[in-house]
Design a protein around this motif. Sequence first.
Motif, PDB file in Angstrom:
ATOM      1  N   PHE A  43       0.718  -1.266   0.166  1.00  0.00           N
ATOM      2  CA  PHE A  43      -0.134   0.011   0.094  1.00  0.00           C
ATOM      3  C   PHE A  43       0.887   1.299   0.037  1.00  0.00           C
ATOM      4  CE2 PHE A  43      -3.787  -2.490   0.951  1.00  0.00           C
ATOM      5  CZ  PHE A  43      -4.672  -1.770   0.458  1.00  0.00           C
ATOM      6  N   VAL A  46      -0.781   4.856   3.009  1.00  0.00           N
ATOM      7  CA  VAL A  46      -1.741   4.572   4.076  1.00  0.00           C
ATOM      8  C   VAL A  46      -2.236   6.044   5.013  1.00  0.00           C
ATOM      9  CG1 VAL A  46      -2.069   3.274   6.211  1.00  0.00           C
ATOM     10  CG2 VAL A  46      -0.594   2.336   4.271  1.00  0.00           C
ATOM     11  N   GLN A  52      -3.060   8.267  -2.075  1.00  0.00           N
ATOM     12  CA  GLN A  52      -3.596   7.044  -2.395  1.00  0.00           C
ATOM     13  C   GLN A  52      -4.281   7.182  -4.011  1.00  0.00           C
ATOM     14  OE1 GLN A  52      -6.092   4.246  -0.161  1.00  0.00           O
ATOM     15  NE2 GLN A  52      -4.542   4.300   1.423  1.00  0.00           N
ATOM     16  N   SER A 116      -9.356  -4.145   2.181  1.00  0.00           N
ATOM     17  CA  SER A 116      -8.386  -4.003   3.364  1.00  0.00           C
ATOM     18  C   SER A 116      -8.595  -2.744   4.047  1.00  0.00           C
ATOM     19  CB  SER A 116      -6.776  -3.698   2.641  1.00  0.00           C
ATOM     20  OG  SER A 116      -5.979  -3.276   3.578  1.00  0.00           O
ATOM     21  N   ASP A 118      -6.491  -0.595   4.808  1.00  0.00           N
ATOM     22  CA  ASP A 118      -5.504   0.340   4.442  1.00  0.00           C
ATOM     23  C   ASP A 118      -6.060   1.138   3.072  1.00  0.00           C
ATOM     24  OD1 ASP A 118      -3.761   0.096   6.601  1.00  0.00           O
ATOM     25  OD2 ASP A 118      -2.736  -1.601   5.328  1.00  0.00           O
TER      26      ASP A 118
END
Length: 129
Positions: A43, A46, A52, A116, A118
């Motif tokens: 990832f 986070v 992201q 997830s 995350d």
Amino acid sequence: MSKLSHPRPEGVAPGNGYSHVVTGPGQWVAIAGQVALDADGNFVGVGDPAVQAQQVFANLDACLKAAGATFADVVKLNFFVTDIAYLPPIRTARDAYVDTTNPPASTAVQVSALFSPDALLEVEAYAVI
């Protein structure tokens, strides 16, 4: 040059940053929902929706290229976010890739969780090439 058309439906309020309708001839391409995983499956960003979103759109770009497509061929984006408040940084990342004068059709949905904890967002794309 894209052969996509963005008709403006009569009687429907204009979309803010998206098109209601996108059409075009060609081959259909479906891109699975992308999350902020790097090439090694780790990832990125986070807890940071802006970071992201940048990774998600980089992943979408790589997937489109693998199919022989670009963001100019994208007709639909579906956004799944764990908090709708993340939309502004997501739109900033999107706008770095998408023609904002004739953007793709879009849907944004707040979800209680993704695969997830995350993952803050997941975006899938559909294109016609």
